[in-house]
Scaffold this active site. Structure first.
Site, mmCIF file in Angstrom:
data_model
loop_
_atom_site.group_PDB
_atom_site.id
_atom_site.type_symbol
_atom_site.label_atom_id
_atom_site.label_comp_id
_atom_site.label_asym_id
_atom_site.label_seq_id
_atom_site.Cartn_x
_atom_site.Cartn_y
_atom_site.Cartn_z
ATOM 1 N N ARG A 1 0.636 -1.087 0.036
ATOM 2 C CA ARG A 1 0.089 -0.046 0.058
ATOM 3 C C ARG A 1 0.863 1.323 -0.168
ATOM 4 O O ARG A 1 1.217 1.600 1.062
ATOM 5 C CB ARG A 1 -0.907 0.085 1.120
ATOM 6 C CG ARG A 1 -2.066 -1.240 1.311
ATOM 7 C CD ARG A 1 -2.559 -1.165 2.740
ATOM 8 N NE ARG A 1 -3.204 -2.235 2.881
ATOM 9 C CZ ARG A 1 -4.155 -2.587 3.985
ATOM 10 N NH1 ARG A 1 -3.876 -1.968 5.210
ATOM 11 N NH2 ARG A 1 -4.780 -3.664 4.147
ATOM 12 N N ASP B 1 1.626 5.209 -0.076
ATOM 13 C CA ASP B 1 0.880 6.052 0.682
ATOM 14 C C ASP B 1 0.530 7.253 -0.327
ATOM 15 O O ASP B 1 0.992 7.310 -1.612
ATOM 16 C CB ASP B 1 1.837 6.943 1.626
ATOM 17 C CG ASP B 1 2.274 5.924 2.865
ATOM 18 O OD1 ASP B 1 1.266 5.221 3.138
ATOM 19 O OD2 ASP B 1 3.067 6.254 3.778
ATOM 20 N N TYR C 1 12.695 0.034 -3.575
ATOM 21 C CA TYR C 1 12.466 1.401 -3.291
ATOM 22 C C TYR C 1 13.559 2.347 -3.882
ATOM 23 O O TYR C 1 14.745 2.171 -3.499
ATOM 24 C CB TYR C 1 12.053 1.717 -2.166
ATOM 25 C CG TYR C 1 10.661 1.427 -1.748
ATOM 26 C CD1 TYR C 1 9.442 2.030 -2.106
ATOM 27 C CD2 TYR C 1 10.327 0.112 -1.311
ATOM 28 C CE1 TYR C 1 8.243 1.688 -1.721
ATOM 29 C CE2 TYR C 1 9.213 -0.254 -0.908
ATOM 30 C CZ TYR C 1 8.077 0.327 -1.255
ATOM 31 O OH TYR C 1 6.615 -0.075 -0.958
ATOM 32 N N ARG D 1 10.624 6.520 4.196
ATOM 33 C CA ARG D 1 10.478 7.958 4.505
ATOM 34 C C ARG D 1 11.111 8.464 5.713
ATOM 35 O O ARG D 1 11.698 9.519 5.728
ATOM 36 C CB ARG D 1 9.236 8.530 4.160
ATOM 37 C CG ARG D 1 8.721 8.489 2.752
ATOM 38 C CD ARG D 1 7.270 8.568 2.681
ATOM 39 N NE ARG D 1 6.834 9.853 3.075
ATOM 40 C CZ ARG D 1 5.622 10.264 3.881
ATOM 41 N NH1 ARG D 1 4.627 9.227 3.721
ATOM 42 N NH2 ARG D 1 5.254 11.235 3.963
#
Length: 245
Positions: free
Chosen positions: A50, A52, A111, A198
């Protein structure tokens, strides 16, 4: 009923994340609407993770079961036609075994976080990178990042609303590189906690700015306390690049 694996690219800017919500645009919602428009079925599209609100994807993976069989290339092209004008593209579709799960079959997720280390305003990269005007020591960032590699309790870098059963994760890669004013942070693991990437990036920027040392980052990790985390990097610099199976 065939199961299809979809590889998807999207600009997360106009969406409130991947997961479908009432009265809010989401990537999952747009895909499910496209599937229904093409085949007339209400189908749940299951993603590998999921992302953001505002987070992008170069290689998100999803699966869905559709009663009416389609050649994979026709499914890809039909979904893309119905997805317009959303900034979502189905890059590939393929038929997979019934036990394939986009989320639970994944072995590793990759990522990328993009930073522009510049005092100038952004033009072409607005909404796609984090502009950091203060000069960054990317070598110090990379060396500090290695303190986070391995199996750790990542509570410090975990969102308070994270629903994962355990804060313990194994981080396989966290590399910081620089080319001109473009800073890239690449990270890989089987899975991540909510906002973990993050949170790590924001703390590494503090290292790059000289506010923290590598020892400060290691101490923050060891604290296992969300309050010990540095700032959380904004979503627009984050990309889900690839999922391995």
């Amino acid at each position: 009923m065939p199961r299809y694996k979809l590889t998807i690219e999207y600009d997360g800017t106009p969406f409130c994340g991947w997961q479908i919500q009432d009265n809010a645009p989401t990537v999952q919602g747009a895909l499910e609407t496209a599937v229904k428009a093409m085949c007339g079925e209400d189908v749940r599209v299951h993603g590998s993770g999921r992302t953001d609100a505002g987070v992008h994807a170069l290689g998100q993976v999803a699966h869905c079961d559709i009663a009416k069989p389609f050649p994979p290339d026709r499914l890809r092209d039909g979904l893309n036609a119905h997805l317009r004008p959303n900034p979502i593209a189905v890059l590939a579709a393929e038929i997979v075994p019934d036990d394939f799960e986009a989320r639970f079959s994944a072995k590793k997720r990759h990522y990328l976080y993009r930073i522009r280390n510049t005092r100038a305003n952004l033009a072409l990269d607005i909404g796609r990178v984090w502009r950091v005007p203060r000069r960054l020591d990317t070598e110090a960032m990379h060396q500090a990042a290695q303190r986070l590699i391995g199996k750790h309790d990542f509570t410090t870098f975990r969102d308070t609303e994270c629903q994962a059963k355990s804060p313990v994760k194994t981080l396989d890669q966290l590399d910081v590189t620089c080319s001109g004013d473009a800073v890239s942070i690449v990270t890989s693991a089987r899975s991540f906690l909510h906002s973990q990437v993050r949170s790590m990036v924001g703390s590494l920027v503090w290292v790059g700015e000289g506010r923290w040392t590598a020892e400060d980052l290691a101490a923050a990790l060891a604290a296992r306390n969300r309050a010990a985390c540095g700032p959380v990097a904004p979503p627009e610099g984050l990309y889900l690049v690839r999922v391995e199976y």
